[in-house]
Design a protein around this motif. Structure first.
Motif, PDB file in Angstrom:
ATOM      1  N   SER A  44       0.817  -1.221   0.000  1.00  0.00           N
ATOM      2  CA  SER A  44       0.000   0.000   0.000  1.00  0.00           C
ATOM      3  C   SER A  44       0.852   1.274   0.000  1.00  0.00           C
ATOM      4  CB  SER A  44      -0.967  -0.008   1.181  1.00  0.00           C
ATOM      5  OG  SER A  44      -0.263  -0.058   2.404  1.00  0.00           O
ATOM      6  N   VAL A  45       1.947   1.288   0.736  1.00  0.00           N
ATOM      7  CA  VAL A  45       2.806   2.473   0.766  1.00  0.00           C
ATOM      8  C   VAL A  45       3.517   2.629  -0.579  1.00  0.00           C
ATOM      9  CG1 VAL A  45       4.739   3.624   1.907  1.00  0.00           C
ATOM     10  CG2 VAL A  45       3.116   2.294   3.270  1.00  0.00           C
ATOM     11  N   GLY A  46       4.057   1.542  -1.100  1.00  0.00           N
ATOM     12  CA  GLY A  46       4.706   1.588  -2.405  1.00  0.00           C
ATOM     13  C   GLY A  46       3.741   2.006  -3.501  1.00  0.00           C
ATOM     14  N   ALA A  47       2.514   1.497  -3.437  1.00  0.00           N
ATOM     15  CA  ALA A  47       1.499   1.861  -4.422  1.00  0.00           C
ATOM     16  C   ALA A  47       1.182   3.346  -4.347  1.00  0.00           C
ATOM     17  CB  ALA A  47       0.230   1.037  -4.202  1.00  0.00           C
ATOM     18  N   ARG A  48       1.123   3.877  -3.134  1.00  0.00           N
ATOM     19  CA  ARG A  48       0.829   5.305  -2.973  1.00  0.00           C
ATOM     20  C   ARG A  48       1.969   6.156  -3.501  1.00  0.00           C
ATOM     21  NH1 ARG A  48      -2.378   8.909  -3.848  1.00  0.00           N
ATOM     22  NH2 ARG A  48      -2.800  10.463  -2.253  1.00  0.00           N
ATOM     23  N   GLU A  89      13.072   8.749   4.716  1.00  0.00           N
ATOM     24  CA  GLU A  89      14.145   7.799   4.400  1.00  0.00           C
ATOM     25  C   GLU A  89      13.621   6.621   3.585  1.00  0.00           C
ATOM     26  OE1 GLU A  89      16.065   6.639   8.035  1.00  0.00           O
ATOM     27  OE2 GLU A  89      16.625   8.701   8.510  1.00  0.00           O
ATOM     28  N   ASP A  90      12.487   6.053   4.012  1.00  0.00           N
ATOM     29  CA  ASP A  90      11.920   4.912   3.295  1.00  0.00           C
ATOM     30  C   ASP A  90      11.465   5.298   1.890  1.00  0.00           C
ATOM     31  OD1 ASP A  90      12.423   3.393   5.536  1.00  0.00           O
ATOM     32  OD2 ASP A  90      10.322   3.253   6.167  1.00  0.00           O
ATOM     33  N   ALA A  91      10.846   6.476   1.753  1.00  0.00           N
ATOM     34  CA  ALA A  91      10.366   6.924   0.440  1.00  0.00           C
ATOM     35  C   ALA A  91      11.536   7.143  -0.512  1.00  0.00           C
ATOM     36  CB  ALA A  91       9.529   8.189   0.581  1.00  0.00           C
ATOM     37  N   ILE A  92      12.594   7.789  -0.035  1.00  0.00           N
ATOM     38  CA  ILE A  92      13.758   8.040  -0.886  1.00  0.00           C
ATOM     39  C   ILE A  92      14.407   6.718  -1.296  1.00  0.00           C
ATOM     40  CG2 ILE A  92      16.114   8.972  -0.884  1.00  0.00           C
ATOM     41  CD1 ILE A  92      14.944  11.379   0.696  1.00  0.00           C
ATOM     42  N   HIS A  93      14.535   5.796  -0.353  1.00  0.00           N
ATOM     43  CA  HIS A  93      15.105   4.481  -0.673  1.00  0.00           C
ATOM     44  C   HIS A  93      14.249   3.769  -1.731  1.00  0.00           C
ATOM     45  CE1 HIS A  93      17.230   0.714  -0.100  1.00  0.00           C
ATOM     46  NE2 HIS A  93      16.061   0.122   0.046  1.00  0.00           N
ATOM     47  N   PHE A  94      12.930   3.802  -1.568  1.00  0.00           N
ATOM     48  CA  PHE A  94      12.029   3.150  -2.513  1.00  0.00           C
ATOM     49  C   PHE A  94      12.099   3.824  -3.885  1.00  0.00           C
ATOM     50  CE2 PHE A  94       7.753   2.511  -4.364  1.00  0.00           C
ATOM     51  CZ  PHE A  94       7.794   1.144  -4.502  1.00  0.00           C
ATOM     52  N   GLN A  99       4.682  15.825 -11.147  1.00  0.00           N
ATOM     53  CA  GLN A  99       4.149  17.116 -10.735  1.00  0.00           C
ATOM     54  C   GLN A  99       4.487  17.467  -9.292  1.00  0.00           C
ATOM     55  OE1 GLN A  99       2.565  19.161 -13.022  1.00  0.00           O
ATOM     56  NE2 GLN A  99       3.342  17.541 -14.341  1.00  0.00           N
ATOM     57  N   ARG A 100       4.852  16.474  -8.499  1.00  0.00           N
ATOM     58  CA  ARG A 100       5.149  16.673  -7.076  1.00  0.00           C
ATOM     59  C   ARG A 100       6.629  16.401  -6.821  1.00  0.00           C
ATOM     60  NH1 ARG A 100       0.695  13.559  -7.485  1.00  0.00           N
ATOM     61  NH2 ARG A 100      -1.237  14.373  -6.660  1.00  0.00           N
ATOM     62  N   THR A 101       7.189  17.161  -5.902  1.00  0.00           N
ATOM     63  CA  THR A 101       8.564  16.909  -5.495  1.00  0.00           C
ATOM     64  C   THR A 101       8.573  15.748  -4.504  1.00  0.00           C
ATOM     65  OG1 THR A 101       8.454  18.393  -3.586  1.00  0.00           O
ATOM     66  CG2 THR A 101       9.170  19.362  -5.687  1.00  0.00           C
ATOM     67  N   VAL A 102       9.760  15.228  -4.246  1.00  0.00           N
ATOM     68  CA  VAL A 102       9.903  14.191  -3.231  1.00  0.00           C
ATOM     69  C   VAL A 102       9.386  14.727  -1.899  1.00  0.00           C
ATOM     70  CG1 VAL A 102      11.566  12.835  -1.908  1.00  0.00           C
ATOM     71  CG2 VAL A 102      11.817  13.028  -4.383  1.00  0.00           C
ATOM     72  N   GLU A 103       9.707  15.961  -1.587  1.00  0.00           N
ATOM     73  CA  GLU A 103       9.283  16.554  -0.313  1.00  0.00           C
ATOM     74  C   GLU A 103       7.760  16.623  -0.214  1.00  0.00           C
ATOM     75  OE1 GLU A 103      10.355  17.434   3.382  1.00  0.00           O
ATOM     76  OE2 GLU A 103      11.711  16.855   1.778  1.00  0.00           O
ATOM     77  N   GLU A 104       7.091  16.953  -1.303  1.00  0.00           N
ATOM     78  CA  GLU A 104       5.623  16.984  -1.300  1.00  0.00           C
ATOM     79  C   GLU A 104       5.053  15.578  -1.114  1.00  0.00           C
ATOM     80  OE1 GLU A 104       4.583  20.789  -4.129  1.00  0.00           O
ATOM     81  OE2 GLU A 104       5.373  18.983  -5.086  1.00  0.00           O
ATOM     82  N   GLY A 131       0.822  12.450   6.216  1.00  0.00           N
ATOM     83  CA  GLY A 131      -0.572  12.656   6.590  1.00  0.00           C
ATOM     84  C   GLY A 131      -1.430  11.414   6.443  1.00  0.00           C
ATOM     85  N   GLU A 132      -1.001  10.471   5.627  1.00  0.00           N
ATOM     86  CA  GLU A 132      -1.820   9.291   5.341  1.00  0.00           C
ATOM     87  C   GLU A 132      -1.397   8.036   6.087  1.00  0.00           C
ATOM     88  OE1 GLU A 132      -3.022  10.604   0.790  1.00  0.00           O
ATOM     89  OE2 GLU A 132      -1.875   8.784   1.083  1.00  0.00           O
ATOM     90  N   PHE A 133      -0.130   7.964   6.518  1.00  0.00           N
ATOM     91  CA  PHE A 133       0.364   6.750   7.164  1.00  0.00           C
ATOM     92  C   PHE A 133       0.888   7.068   8.560  1.00  0.00           C
ATOM     93  CE2 PHE A 133       0.530   5.863   2.631  1.00  0.00           C
ATOM     94  CZ  PHE A 133      -0.053   4.614   2.567  1.00  0.00           C
ATOM     95  N   ASP A 134       0.815   6.081   9.423  1.00  0.00           N
ATOM     96  CA  ASP A 134       1.179   6.250  10.823  1.00  0.00           C
ATOM     97  C   ASP A 134       2.650   5.912  11.048  1.00  0.00           C
ATOM     98  OD1 ASP A 134       0.875   6.749  13.531  1.00  0.00           O
ATOM     99  OD2 ASP A 134       0.248   4.700  13.972  1.00  0.00           O
ATOM    100  N   ALA A 135       3.504   6.884  10.747  1.00  0.00           N
ATOM    101  CA  ALA A 135       4.941   6.740  10.987  1.00  0.00           C
ATOM    102  C   ALA A 135       5.523   8.138  11.078  1.00  0.00           C
ATOM    103  CB  ALA A 135       5.610   5.953   9.865  1.00  0.00           C
TER     104      ALA A 135
END
Length: 110
Positions: free
Chosen positions: A37-41, A72-77, A49-54, A61-65
């Protein structure tokens, strides 16, 4: 990676969202990538259209972490998707037409 100036842009590959998860198909390599679900999002939000920061802000706002863990996880993915040639990372100033674009919480699939 300059997360405030880097725009992830998914490649034109077939993909489907199924019950909150995604299947991405690399037809040329004959590979199927199942995303949780996180990878899909992240995949959905990587529309160029969105930066990594966005993207990190939306995920926070959507996940509990914690924000740092999500970053870190998003950049790695994202880097893994680049390695798999499913995504490109573009460094640029925000184009004027993209200001305020694409901030809905749930985009449609590609």
């Amino acid at each position: 990676m300059e997360s405030h100036r880097t725009y992830p842009c998914r490649k034109e590959v077939p993909w489907r969202l199924l019950e909150g998860e995604a299947l991405v198909v690399d037809v040329k390599a004959g590979l199927l990538y199942p995303l949780n679900s996180v990878g899909a999002r992240i995949w959905q939000l990587s529309d160029g259209q969105r930066t990594v920061e966005e993207i990190v802000g939306i995920l926070t706002g959507e996940f509990d972490a914690g924000e740092e863990t999500i970053r870190e996880d998003a950049i790695h993915f994202l880097e893994a998707l680049v390695q798999a040639t499913l995504l490109s990372l573009e460094n640029r100033a925000r184009p004027p037409s993209a200001v305020g674009a694409g901030t809905r919480p749930h985009d449609t699939q590609g």
